[in-house]
Design a protein around this motif. Structure first.
Motif, PDB file in Angstrom:
ATOM      1  N   ASP A  15      -3.349  -1.410 -11.982  1.00  0.00           N
ATOM      2  CA  ASP A  15      -1.848  -1.175 -11.343  1.00  0.00           C
ATOM      3  C   ASP A  15      -1.632  -0.593  -9.890  1.00  0.00           C
ATOM      4  OD1 ASP A  15      -1.607  -0.519 -14.503  1.00  0.00           O
ATOM      5  OD2 ASP A  15      -2.652   1.339 -14.371  1.00  0.00           O
ATOM      6  N   ASP A  16      -2.783  -0.663  -9.180  1.00  0.00           N
ATOM      7  CA  ASP A  16      -1.996  -0.369  -7.935  1.00  0.00           C
ATOM      8  C   ASP A  16      -3.483  -0.713  -7.126  1.00  0.00           C
ATOM      9  OD1 ASP A  16      -1.996   0.261  -5.248  1.00  0.00           O
ATOM     10  OD2 ASP A  16      -2.230   2.606  -6.367  1.00  0.00           O
ATOM     11  N   PRO A  17      -3.281  -2.506  -6.528  1.00  0.00           N
ATOM     12  CA  PRO A  17      -4.329  -3.097  -6.074  1.00  0.00           C
ATOM     13  C   PRO A  17      -5.003  -1.991  -4.870  1.00  0.00           C
ATOM     14  CG  PRO A  17      -2.129  -3.721  -5.613  1.00  0.00           C
ATOM     15  CD  PRO A  17      -1.702  -2.913  -6.814  1.00  0.00           C
ATOM     16  N   TYR A  18      -4.167  -0.854  -4.445  1.00  0.00           N
ATOM     17  CA  TYR A  18      -4.945  -0.235  -3.206  1.00  0.00           C
ATOM     18  C   TYR A  18      -5.763   0.550  -3.524  1.00  0.00           C
ATOM     19  CZ  TYR A  18      -1.698  -3.604  -1.052  1.00  0.00           C
ATOM     20  OH  TYR A  18      -1.652  -4.010   0.278  1.00  0.00           O
ATOM     21  N   GLU A  19      -6.074   0.940  -4.996  1.00  0.00           N
ATOM     22  CA  GLU A  19      -6.388   1.823  -5.961  1.00  0.00           C
ATOM     23  C   GLU A  19      -8.042   0.676  -6.493  1.00  0.00           C
ATOM     24  OE1 GLU A  19      -6.882   4.899  -5.638  1.00  0.00           O
ATOM     25  OE2 GLU A  19      -5.250   5.348  -4.231  1.00  0.00           O
ATOM     26  N   SER A  20      -8.121  -0.681  -6.872  1.00  0.00           N
ATOM     27  CA  SER A  20      -9.173  -0.873  -7.250  1.00  0.00           C
ATOM     28  C   SER A  20      -9.893  -1.857  -5.801  1.00  0.00           C
ATOM     29  CB  SER A  20      -8.463  -2.171  -8.059  1.00  0.00           C
ATOM     30  OG  SER A  20      -9.226  -3.283  -8.417  1.00  0.00           O
ATOM     31  N   ASN A  21     -11.116  -1.323  -6.324  1.00  0.00           N
ATOM     32  CA  ASN A  21     -12.199  -1.310  -5.495  1.00  0.00           C
ATOM     33  C   ASN A  21     -12.718  -3.294  -5.514  1.00  0.00           C
ATOM     34  OD1 ASN A  21     -12.486   1.058  -4.836  1.00  0.00           O
ATOM     35  ND2 ASN A  21     -13.855   1.115  -5.909  1.00  0.00           N
ATOM     36  N   PHE A  22     -11.926  -4.194  -6.897  1.00  0.00           N
ATOM     37  CA  PHE A  22     -12.400  -5.286  -6.834  1.00  0.00           C
ATOM     38  C   PHE A  22     -10.879  -5.477  -6.142  1.00  0.00           C
ATOM     39  CE2 PHE A  22     -14.001  -4.204 -10.689  1.00  0.00           C
ATOM     40  CZ  PHE A  22     -15.475  -4.623 -10.964  1.00  0.00           C
ATOM     41  N   PHE A  23      -9.911  -5.206  -5.895  1.00  0.00           N
ATOM     42  CA  PHE A  23      -9.336  -6.072  -4.901  1.00  0.00           C
ATOM     43  C   PHE A  23      -9.615  -5.676  -3.666  1.00  0.00           C
ATOM     44  CE2 PHE A  23      -5.861  -5.135  -1.818  1.00  0.00           C
ATOM     45  CZ  PHE A  23      -5.105  -6.044  -1.851  1.00  0.00           C
ATOM     46  N   LYS A  24     -10.352  -4.808  -2.745  1.00  0.00           N
ATOM     47  CA  LYS A  24     -10.671  -3.626  -1.885  1.00  0.00           C
ATOM     48  C   LYS A  24     -11.535  -5.464  -1.449  1.00  0.00           C
ATOM     49  CE  LYS A  24      -9.340   1.101  -1.714  1.00  0.00           C
ATOM     50  NZ  LYS A  24     -10.208   2.183  -2.409  1.00  0.00           N
ATOM     51  N   TYR A  25     -12.740  -5.305  -2.168  1.00  0.00           N
ATOM     52  CA  TYR A  25     -13.352  -6.346  -2.216  1.00  0.00           C
ATOM     53  C   TYR A  25     -13.491  -8.107  -2.231  1.00  0.00           C
ATOM     54  CZ  TYR A  25     -17.756  -9.602  -2.785  1.00  0.00           C
ATOM     55  OH  TYR A  25     -18.380 -10.667  -2.322  1.00  0.00           O
ATOM     56  N   PHE A  26     -12.555  -8.252  -2.590  1.00  0.00           N
ATOM     57  CA  PHE A  26     -11.562  -9.370  -2.112  1.00  0.00           C
ATOM     58  C   PHE A  26     -11.033  -9.772  -0.520  1.00  0.00           C
ATOM     59  CE2 PHE A  26     -12.622 -10.138  -6.972  1.00  0.00           C
ATOM     60  CZ  PHE A  26     -13.276 -11.467  -7.103  1.00  0.00           C
ATOM     61  N   ALA A  27     -10.306  -8.695  -0.792  1.00  0.00           N
ATOM     62  CA  ALA A  27      -9.170  -8.614   0.480  1.00  0.00           C
ATOM     63  C   ALA A  27     -10.595  -8.541   1.977  1.00  0.00           C
ATOM     64  CB  ALA A  27      -8.545  -7.497   0.679  1.00  0.00           C
ATOM     65  N   LEU A  28     -11.350  -7.450   1.568  1.00  0.00           N
ATOM     66  CA  LEU A  28     -11.994  -7.062   2.717  1.00  0.00           C
ATOM     67  C   LEU A  28     -13.085  -9.113   3.201  1.00  0.00           C
ATOM     68  CD1 LEU A  28     -13.309  -4.243   2.233  1.00  0.00           C
ATOM     69  CD2 LEU A  28     -12.087  -4.345   3.999  1.00  0.00           C
ATOM     70  N   ASN A  29     -13.861  -9.963   1.581  1.00  0.00           N
ATOM     71  CA  ASN A  29     -14.266 -10.976   2.126  1.00  0.00           C
ATOM     72  C   ASN A  29     -13.489 -12.120   1.902  1.00  0.00           C
ATOM     73  OD1 ASN A  29     -16.507  -9.256   2.182  1.00  0.00           O
ATOM     74  ND2 ASN A  29     -15.924  -8.634   0.480  1.00  0.00           N
TER      75      ASN A  29
END
Length: 65
Positions: free
Chosen positions: A47-61
């Motif tokens: 729903d919110d990519p900035y709340e998703s830890n999966f999104f954060k993982y892929f963005a950071l890596n």
């Protein structure tokens, strides 16, 4: 100490039932699959990519993957 079923039951009863996978757990698991992500597109259904830890993982890596 309460077991997991008791804690989940209490959360459901109080409607506090949003649980998120921790970033540390995602990192521990997905480190084993790095080679499979090269040159791939990963769609994160959230729903919110900035709340998703999966999104954060892929963005950071992103560059490493």
């Amino acid at each position: 100490m309460a077991n997991k079923n008791t804690l989940l039951g209490a959360a459901r009863a109080s409607k506090k039932d949003e649980f998120y996978t921790q970033l540390s757990d995602i990192e521990k698991e997905l480190i084993n699959y790095r080679e499979y992500f090269r040159d791939k597109v990963v769609l994160c259904n959230c729903d919110d990519p900035y709340e998703s830890n999966f999104f954060k993982y892929f963005a950071l890596n992103f560059n490493a993957l």
